[in-house]
Design a protein around this motif. Structure first.
Motif, PDB file in Angstrom:
ATOM      1  N   PRO A 158       0.623  -1.243  -0.157  1.00  0.00           N
ATOM      2  CA  PRO A 158      -0.098  -0.079   0.129  1.00  0.00           C
ATOM      3  C   PRO A 158       1.011   1.361   0.091  1.00  0.00           C
ATOM      4  N   THR A 159       0.279   2.479  -0.083  1.00  0.00           N
ATOM      5  CA  THR A 159       1.060   3.732  -0.377  1.00  0.00           C
ATOM      6  C   THR A 159       2.071   3.811   0.771  1.00  0.00           C
ATOM      7  N   GLN A 160       1.615   3.903   2.127  1.00  0.00           N
ATOM      8  CA  GLN A 160       2.767   4.217   2.981  1.00  0.00           C
ATOM      9  C   GLN A 160       3.943   3.133   3.079  1.00  0.00           C
ATOM     10  N   ALA A 161       3.451   1.720   2.861  1.00  0.00           N
ATOM     11  CA  ALA A 161       4.514   0.810   2.836  1.00  0.00           C
ATOM     12  C   ALA A 161       5.449   1.131   1.513  1.00  0.00           C
ATOM     13  N   PHE A 162       4.789   1.584   0.572  1.00  0.00           N
ATOM     14  CA  PHE A 162       5.564   1.735  -0.786  1.00  0.00           C
ATOM     15  C   PHE A 162       6.515   2.836  -0.390  1.00  0.00           C
ATOM     16  N   GLU A 163       6.136   4.111   0.176  1.00  0.00           N
ATOM     17  CA  GLU A 163       6.939   5.014   0.308  1.00  0.00           C
ATOM     18  C   GLU A 163       8.150   4.803   1.136  1.00  0.00           C
ATOM     19  N   GLN A 164       8.063   3.835   2.214  1.00  0.00           N
ATOM     20  CA  GLN A 164       9.144   3.346   3.109  1.00  0.00           C
ATOM     21  C   GLN A 164       9.989   2.508   2.024  1.00  0.00           C
TER      22      GLN A 164
ATOM     23  N   GLU B 118      15.386   1.891  -0.798  1.00  0.00           N
ATOM     24  CA  GLU B 118      15.896   1.547  -2.244  1.00  0.00           C
ATOM     25  C   GLU B 118      16.713   2.907  -2.669  1.00  0.00           C
ATOM     26  N   MET B 119      16.548   4.003  -2.360  1.00  0.00           N
ATOM     27  CA  MET B 119      17.502   5.297  -2.412  1.00  0.00           C
ATOM     28  C   MET B 119      18.439   5.308  -1.624  1.00  0.00           C
ATOM     29  N   GLU B 120      18.325   4.761  -0.319  1.00  0.00           N
ATOM     30  CA  GLU B 120      19.437   4.978   0.576  1.00  0.00           C
ATOM     31  C   GLU B 120      20.297   3.994   0.252  1.00  0.00           C
TER      32      GLU B 120
ATOM     33  N   GLY C 112      -0.856  10.573  -6.144  1.00  0.00           N
ATOM     34  CA  GLY C 112       0.407  10.967  -6.599  1.00  0.00           C
ATOM     35  C   GLY C 112       1.674  10.328  -5.731  1.00  0.00           C
ATOM     36  N   ARG C 113       1.504   9.898  -4.606  1.00  0.00           N
ATOM     37  CA  ARG C 113       2.553   9.416  -3.821  1.00  0.00           C
ATOM     38  C   ARG C 113       3.051   8.203  -4.248  1.00  0.00           C
ATOM     39  N   ASN C 114       2.097   7.494  -5.126  1.00  0.00           N
ATOM     40  CA  ASN C 114       2.397   6.334  -5.695  1.00  0.00           C
ATOM     41  C   ASN C 114       3.142   6.518  -7.139  1.00  0.00           C
ATOM     42  N   ALA C 115       3.391   7.660  -7.574  1.00  0.00           N
ATOM     43  CA  ALA C 115       3.894   7.784  -8.653  1.00  0.00           C
ATOM     44  C   ALA C 115       5.207   8.904  -8.537  1.00  0.00           C
TER      45      ALA C 115
END
Length: 488
Positions: free
Chosen positions: A28-34, A39-41, A294-297
């Motif tokens: 879901p969105t929150q877990a995807f953001e984490q 990944e960026m770290e 938008g947080r998914n894109a």
């Protein structure tokens, strides 16, 4: 005896990239953001934001992994190119600028969680208001530690006595534990430490200000809990020689008690989980419009700095072994960054296509909000329409939410089995459950409808359903049996 033979077999295996893509789709969105932040770290070749130039080229795809590049016998001169030279001189490490640009008074951007006081600590702190011997205090603290989140002690006194002896080296009797337990019953919230529902309600009633209704309620709980719990109201009226109104007033007192005293406190300390809708459906000029959160894109691109390092390596004639290892590492990071960006795009497309198909399939519902207009829909219906696997649709439906004009809904709630009505039409079981719920709400609570009568009413409405199916739907809707729905 051993034999050798050839066997041809067709098998399908998922690549690591496909497996990770499925995991991304499920988030879901929150877990995807984490996951995105992690990944960026982990991968410095992956950067956020828009790419500054449209002329960005992938300079590392032609990287040659031939054996000649890794010949350890190759002559290396001292003047060989150093990979560090490809790092920009303008790139100043963050730690060098922090001391000059950040003040100790700057606002902390990370929001800390409140520590709070646990339910057990709250109860233990109240024990200080009692005069207890050392032994009684140990027993009291053990009893408090045995209280669950609902506020109950769901263990027998004999078990508690044995545990005190084995774990706390406290040898006591059940009588003394019972005496200390009565003190625990005086703690707040009222009813805490009870061993069953009857004791919990009784503790709360005994602590209320006495009046005729409360006194009758105490007698009902202490002396006639079984017929009361089974709602045998006529037996209670005869047993206590009371009027129907007196019984109703006493029941009203009981209904205002808290059957789970611990829940009122324990729930306040839990971290609230906010649901972030992954999609939004709006009605514009009578038509449905779907948007992806938008947080998914996110906007991602491959690091130009790392790409330049690869370009410099390709242009160099002589390469040291250490440089080759470093550049091989860089290439792996660049490949991983490119794949991750592609996976994010595939995730966005899969989510949007799946939800768009569900929205159009249930168009009548999304335009009206009437659950009775939900069409029968199973995972395979959507999977066939978007030409994807059923498991992919399941991953989207089980963990995603959509913001609709009628509230935020879990997508899997729109799926239901089908049933044929008396006109031969396929209807959703959700439609039948909604009608069943409406019939139960409008029934005479003094004479609740049995499952057989409910089945008869639904049959008259055009839904030929067996009594056992009514019972199953009723349980799924958390509707008790007729006897327990009875009111006076």
């Amino acid at each position: 005896m051993l034999k050798q033979f050839l066997q041809f077999k067709l098998s399908q295996k998922l690549s690591p990239q496909q497996i990770q893509l499925m995991k991304l789709i499920q988030l879901p969105t929150q877990a995807f953001e984490q996951r995105l932040k992690q990944e960026m770290e982990d991968n410095p070749a992956l950067e956020g934001g828009k790419e500054t130039s449209d002329e960005f080229e992938d300079n590392f795809e032609e990287f040659d992994n031939s054996e000649d590049d890794y010949n350890d016998n190759e002559t290396i001169e001292a003047e060989d190119i150093n990979v560090d030279e490809y790092l920009s001189d303008d790139d100043v490490p963050d730690y060098r600028t922090r001391a000059n640009n950040y003040s100790a008074d700057d606002e902390e951007k990370n929001v800390p969680y409140a520590a709070g006081t646990s339910f057990t600590q709250h109860l233990n702190s109240q024990l200080n208001t009692f005069r207890l011997s050392d032994e009684e205090r140990e027993i009291a603290e053990f009893l408090v530690g045995s209280v669950d989140e609902s506020g109950y002690i769901r263990r027998s006194l004999s078990d508690i006595m044995d545990d005190l002896a084995f774990t706390q080296n406290v040898f006591t009797s059940e009588e003394k534990i019972e005496k200390v337990l009565n003190k625990v019953h005086q703690l707040d919230p009222s009813g805490v430490g009870a061993r069953n529902l009857q004791e919990c309600l009784s503790i709360q009633l005994h602590r209320k200000e006495k009046n005729p209704d409360v006194e009758l309620a105490i007698e009902l709980i202490d002396k006639a809990f079984d017929p009361f719990s089974k709602k045998h109201y006529q037996k209670l009226i005869q047993k206590f020689d009371i009027t129907e109104q007196q019984l109703k007033d006493a029941i009203d007192e009981i209904e205002h008690l808290n059957p789970k005293p611990g829940g009122s406190y324990a729930g306040n300390n839990r971290i609230v989980e906010h649901v972030i809708p992954d999609f939004a459906i709006t009605i514009v000029d009578g038509e449905l419009e779907l948007t992806l959160n938008g947080r998914n894109a996110p906007e991602l691109h491959v690091s130009r700095e790392y790409s330049n390092m690869m370009k410099g390596y390709k242009e160099a004639k002589d390469k040291s072994k250490s440089q080759k290892d470093a550049v091989q590492f860089i290439k792996q990071k660049l490949d991983a960054a490119k794949w991750f960006i592609e996976a994010i795009k595939q995730r966005q497309q899969t989510l949007f296509v799946t939800m768009s198909s569900i929205m159009h399939y249930q168009k009548a519902y999304f335009l009206s909000g009437d659950e009775r207009k939900l069409r029968p829909m199973i995972l395979k219906d959507i999977a066939d329409e978007i030409e994807m696997d059923v498991s992919t649709v399941s991953r989207v439906a089980n963990s995603k939410y959509v913001d609709t004009p009628y509230g935020t809904k879990l997508i899997k709630e729109f799926f239901s089995e089908s049933m044929t009505n008396d006109q031969g039409e396929e209807v959703s079981t959700r439609e039948i459950k909604k009608i069943l719920e409406t019939v139960v709400e409008k029934e005479n609570k003094r004479k609740p409808l049995t499952d057989e009568k409910l089945a008869k009413i639904l049959k008259e409405k055009g839904y030929p359903i067996a009594r056992r199916t009514i019972a199953k739907y009723r349980e799924q809707l958390d509707i008790p049996v007729a006897r327990l729905r009875k009111k006076i």
